[in-house]
Design an enzyme around this catalytic site. Structure first.
Site, PDB file in Angstrom:
ATOM      1  N   CYS A  65       2.932 -14.849   0.636  1.00 50.55           N
ATOM      2  CA  CYS A  65       3.867 -15.889   0.093  1.00 50.55           C
ATOM      3  C   CYS A  65       5.358 -15.710   0.736  1.00 50.55           C
ATOM      4  O   CYS A  65       5.385 -14.746   1.657  1.00 50.55           O
ATOM      5  CB  CYS A  65       3.903 -15.868  -1.619  1.00 50.55           C
ATOM      6  N   HIS A  98      -5.327   6.011  -1.905  1.00 53.77           N
ATOM      7  CA  HIS A  98      -5.151   6.353  -3.182  1.00 53.77           C
ATOM      8  C   HIS A  98      -5.313   5.489  -4.400  1.00 53.77           C
ATOM      9  O   HIS A  98      -5.382   5.920  -5.562  1.00 53.77           O
ATOM     10  CB  HIS A  98      -3.735   7.267  -3.350  1.00 53.77           C
TER      11      HIS A  98
END
Length: 127
Positions: A65, A98
């Site tokens: 966006c 992670h």
């Protein structure tokens, strides 16, 4: 790999850049975003792409966006989706390594330190 990609009207060019790069690698890209002259609300596009991903058949999703903020927030509201909005290639890699993100978001109106294609590559090559 197979990707779902979606964007609103503020990130058409960026979406096309990422899509072209992926297709040049031999990846399959299902484009749920808008094209030139079309408009869309980023929450609707985020939800559409996330639900398609959750239905199965995709390796990762990409959302774009104006800033990447709104569409990433909207994606993270969908149960089971983790979407990162990295500021550089290191953060993109860490989002996968992670945080086990399935989606990555970018802003079409943002000037990044690292190019979005480089961040996407870091995301995809991370363990």
């Amino acid at each position: 790999m197979k990707f779902v990609i979606a964007n609103d009207h503020a990130a058409i060019e960026l979406k096309e850049t990422l899509k072209t790069w992926l297709e040049a690698r031999g990846d399959t890209v299902v484009d749920l975003g808008v094209g030139p002259g079309d408009k869309a609300d980023y929450p609707d596009k985020a939800e559409e792409a996330c639900l398609a991903y959750l239905a199965g058949g995709y390796d990762f999703g990409i959302l774009c966006c104006g800033t990447g903020i709104g569409i990433s927030i909207s994606a993270n509201k969908v149960k089971g989706i983790r979407c990162a909005l990295p500021q550089n290639a290191f953060a993109a890699a860490m989002a996968k390594e992670h945080n086990d993100c399935q989606f990555i978001a970018f802003g079409g109106r943002i000037e990044y330190q690292d190019q979005p294609v480089d961040m996407l590559q870091a995301f995809l090559t991370a363990n």
